[in-house]
Scaffold this motif. Structure first.
Motif, PDB file in Angstrom:
ATOM      1  N   PRO A  75       0.785  -1.237   0.000  1.00  0.00           N
ATOM      2  CA  PRO A  75       0.000   0.000   0.000  1.00  0.00           C
ATOM      3  C   PRO A  75       0.819   1.290   0.000  1.00  0.00           C
ATOM      4  O   PRO A  75       0.248   2.369  -0.103  1.00  0.00           O
ATOM      5  N   LEU A  76       2.137   1.175   0.130  1.00  0.00           N
ATOM      6  CA  LEU A  76       2.967   2.370   0.238  1.00  0.00           C
ATOM      7  C   LEU A  76       3.985   2.438  -0.897  1.00  0.00           C
ATOM      8  O   LEU A  76       5.123   2.874  -0.708  1.00  0.00           O
ATOM      9  N   ALA A  77       3.561   2.022  -2.073  1.00  0.00           N
ATOM     10  CA  ALA A  77       4.450   1.967  -3.236  1.00  0.00           C
ATOM     11  C   ALA A  77       5.122   3.315  -3.471  1.00  0.00           C
ATOM     12  O   ALA A  77       4.496   4.373  -3.331  1.00  0.00           O
ATOM     13  N   ALA A  78       6.392   3.258  -3.801  1.00  0.00           N
ATOM     14  CA  ALA A  78       7.210   4.416  -4.155  1.00  0.00           C
ATOM     15  C   ALA A  78       7.484   5.356  -2.986  1.00  0.00           C
ATOM     16  O   ALA A  78       8.119   6.386  -3.176  1.00  0.00           O
ATOM     17  N   ARG A  79       7.056   4.999  -1.784  1.00  0.00           N
ATOM     18  CA  ARG A  79       7.354   5.848  -0.627  1.00  0.00           C
ATOM     19  C   ARG A  79       8.582   5.331   0.091  1.00  0.00           C
ATOM     20  O   ARG A  79       8.812   4.132   0.162  1.00  0.00           O
ATOM     21  N   GLN A  80       9.359   6.262   0.608  1.00  0.00           N
ATOM     22  CA  GLN A  80      10.516   5.903   1.411  1.00  0.00           C
ATOM     23  C   GLN A  80      10.418   6.592   2.765  1.00  0.00           C
ATOM     24  O   GLN A  80       9.777   7.642   2.891  1.00  0.00           O
ATOM     25  N   PHE A  81      11.088   5.987   3.750  1.00  0.00           N
ATOM     26  CA  PHE A  81      10.975   6.446   5.129  1.00  0.00           C
ATOM     27  C   PHE A  81      12.360   6.566   5.754  1.00  0.00           C
ATOM     28  O   PHE A  81      13.287   5.850   5.391  1.00  0.00           O
ATOM     29  N   ASP A  82      12.459   7.465   6.734  1.00  0.00           N
ATOM     30  CA  ASP A  82      13.717   7.649   7.453  1.00  0.00           C
ATOM     31  C   ASP A  82      13.993   6.480   8.393  1.00  0.00           C
ATOM     32  O   ASP A  82      15.127   6.262   8.798  1.00  0.00           O
ATOM     33  N   GLY A  83      12.964   5.754   8.726  1.00  0.00           N
ATOM     34  CA  GLY A  83      13.106   4.553   9.531  1.00  0.00           C
ATOM     35  C   GLY A  83      12.024   3.560   9.145  1.00  0.00           C
ATOM     36  O   GLY A  83      10.903   3.948   8.823  1.00  0.00           O
ATOM     37  N   VAL A  84      12.386   2.291   9.141  1.00  0.00           N
ATOM     38  CA  VAL A  84      11.424   1.213   8.939  1.00  0.00           C
ATOM     39  C   VAL A  84      11.621   0.248  10.105  1.00  0.00           C
ATOM     40  O   VAL A  84      12.742  -0.231  10.329  1.00  0.00           O
ATOM     41  N   VAL A  85      10.546   0.000  10.832  1.00  0.00           N
ATOM     42  CA  VAL A  85      10.587  -0.861  12.013  1.00  0.00           C
ATOM     43  C   VAL A  85       9.713  -2.077  11.772  1.00  0.00           C
ATOM     44  O   VAL A  85       8.562  -1.933  11.338  1.00  0.00           O
ATOM     45  N   VAL A  86      10.266  -3.253  12.058  1.00  0.00           N
ATOM     46  CA  VAL A  86       9.515  -4.503  11.949  1.00  0.00           C
ATOM     47  C   VAL A  86       9.885  -5.348  13.157  1.00  0.00           C
ATOM     48  O   VAL A  86      11.065  -5.612  13.391  1.00  0.00           O
ATOM     49  N   THR A  87       8.877  -5.768  13.922  1.00  0.00           N
ATOM     50  CA  THR A  87       9.130  -6.666  15.049  1.00  0.00           C
ATOM     51  C   THR A  87       8.092  -7.779  15.059  1.00  0.00           C
ATOM     52  O   THR A  87       6.921  -7.561  14.749  1.00  0.00           O
ATOM     53  N   ASN A  88       8.560  -8.955  15.437  1.00  0.00           N
ATOM     54  CA  ASN A  88       7.684 -10.129  15.593  1.00  0.00           C
ATOM     55  C   ASN A  88       6.842 -10.398  14.350  1.00  0.00           C
ATOM     56  O   ASN A  88       5.677 -10.780  14.453  1.00  0.00           O
ATOM     57  N   TYR A  89       7.437 -10.196  13.195  1.00  0.00           N
ATOM     58  CA  TYR A  89       6.726 -10.404  11.940  1.00  0.00           C
ATOM     59  C   TYR A  89       7.724 -10.826  10.878  1.00  0.00           C
ATOM     60  O   TYR A  89       8.814 -10.251  10.776  1.00  0.00           O
ATOM     61  N   LEU A  90       7.339 -11.825  10.095  1.00  0.00           N
ATOM     62  CA  LEU A  90       8.202 -12.295   9.022  1.00  0.00           C
ATOM     63  C   LEU A  90       7.350 -12.752   7.851  1.00  0.00           C
ATOM     64  O   LEU A  90       6.543 -13.668   7.974  1.00  0.00           O
ATOM     65  N   TRP A  91       7.522 -12.068   6.736  1.00  0.00           N
ATOM     66  CA  TRP A  91       6.913 -12.454   5.460  1.00  0.00           C
ATOM     67  C   TRP A  91       7.983 -12.190   4.408  1.00  0.00           C
ATOM     68  O   TRP A  91       8.146 -11.078   3.926  1.00  0.00           O
ATOM     69  N   ARG A  92       8.741 -13.213   4.103  1.00  0.00           N
ATOM     70  CA  ARG A  92       9.915 -13.074   3.240  1.00  0.00           C
ATOM     71  C   ARG A  92       9.637 -12.398   1.894  1.00  0.00           C
ATOM     72  O   ARG A  92      10.465 -11.611   1.424  1.00  0.00           O
ATOM     73  N   PRO A  93       8.494 -12.666   1.237  1.00  0.00           N
ATOM     74  CA  PRO A  93       8.262 -11.982  -0.044  1.00  0.00           C
ATOM     75  C   PRO A  93       8.212 -10.457   0.074  1.00  0.00           C
ATOM     76  O   PRO A  93       8.343  -9.748  -0.921  1.00  0.00           O
ATOM     77  N   LEU A  94       8.061  -9.931   1.275  1.00  0.00           N
ATOM     78  CA  LEU A  94       7.983  -8.487   1.498  1.00  0.00           C
ATOM     79  C   LEU A  94       9.359  -7.825   1.597  1.00  0.00           C
ATOM     80  O   LEU A  94       9.472  -6.602   1.479  1.00  0.00           O
ATOM     81  N   TRP A  95      10.405  -8.607   1.772  1.00  0.00           N
ATOM     82  CA  TRP A  95      11.729  -8.014   1.979  1.00  0.00           C
ATOM     83  C   TRP A  95      12.151  -7.012   0.917  1.00  0.00           C
ATOM     84  O   TRP A  95      12.656  -5.940   1.265  1.00  0.00           O
TER      85      TRP A  95
END
Length: 183
Positions: A75-95
Motif C-alpha cells: 500500500p505504500l508503493a514508491a514511498r521511502q521512510f527515514d526509519g522502517v521498524v519490523v518486530t515479531n513479523y516475518l513475510w519473506r516476499p515483502l523483503w
C-alpha cells in the motif's frame, strides 16, 4: 492485543539512528507500541496492519493504513521512510519492498523470531523463523550497525535482530553511527 506491551528494547536502543523529525514506518504495527514510542520521540509515524481494531487503538498517532500486505498490493508503493521498524513479523516476499522503503540516510530496525524458537513456543513453523545469518544476507546492501542472533528469557524466545542504515553518498569523512552504551 498484539502491540500493547512495552516497546522492544532493540527498537528503543537503535531509535537514535533515525534522523531527527524523520518519518518512520512500522510494519505490522498491531496496537502501536512502537508507533507510540517513536511518536513520543518526535517522529512522524506511519503504521500498517491488517487489523482494523488494532489500528483503532493507534488513532491520533499518525498515518494508519489498513492492508493485507501478504495477499494484496504493497500500500505504500514508491514511498521511502527515514526509519522502517519490523518486530515479531516475518513475510519473506515483502523483503524487497521493505528494503526499498528505507530512504538514503534511513535505518531498518528489524527483530523477529529465529530457528530454535520451535523448542520453546510459538511461532514454531519454519516459515516464521529466521535461519542463522538470514537478516545479514537480506541486508547485504545496507551498512549493518547492530546485529544479534540468540536466545532471550522472559519470555523465552530465540530472536534475530538487525539495525542497518542505507548510507548517503560519502563526503570527505565517513558517517558516524553512534553505538548505544548498554547498562
Amino acid at each position: 492485543m498484539h502491540g500493547t506491551e512495552a516497546p522492544s528494547e532493540w527498537v528503543c536502543r537503535w531509535t537514535p539512528l533515525i534522523p531527527a523529525d524523520g518519518t518512520v514506518l512500522d510494519v505490522a504495527c498491531g496496537a502501536g507500541r512502537h508507533l507510540r514510542w517513536l511518536h513520543d520521540k518526535g517522529h512522524q509515524v506511519v503504521g500498517v496492519d491488517q487489523s482494523e481494531p488494532a489500528l483503532a487503538a493507534c488513532a491520533g498517532l499518525g498515518e494508519l493504513v489498513c492492508a493485507d500486505i501478504e495477499n494484496g498490493p504493497w500500500p505504500l508503493a514508491a514511498r521511502q521512510f527515514d526509519g522502517v521498524v519490523v518486530t515479531n513479523y516475518l513475510w519473506r516476499p515483502l523483503w524487497p519492498r521493505l528494503l526499498q522503503s528505507v530512504a538514503p540516510g534511513g535505518v531498518l530496525i528489524y527483530e523477529t523470531f529465529a530457528t530454535g524458537n520451535e523448542t520453546v513456543g510459538r511461532p514454531a513453523r519454519a516459515d516464521f523463523l529466521l535461519q542463522p545469518g538470514e537478516l545479514l544476507r537480506v541486508c547485504a546492501g545496507l551498512r549493518v550497525v547492530g546485529y544479534e542472533d540468540g536466545f532471550l528469557d522472559h519470555p523465552a524466545r530465540f530472536v534475530q535482530r538487525i539495525a542497518a542504515v542505507r548510507e548517503l553518498p560519502q563526503a570527505q569523512e565517513p558517517a558516524r553511527y553512534p553505538l548505544p552504551v548498554r547498562g
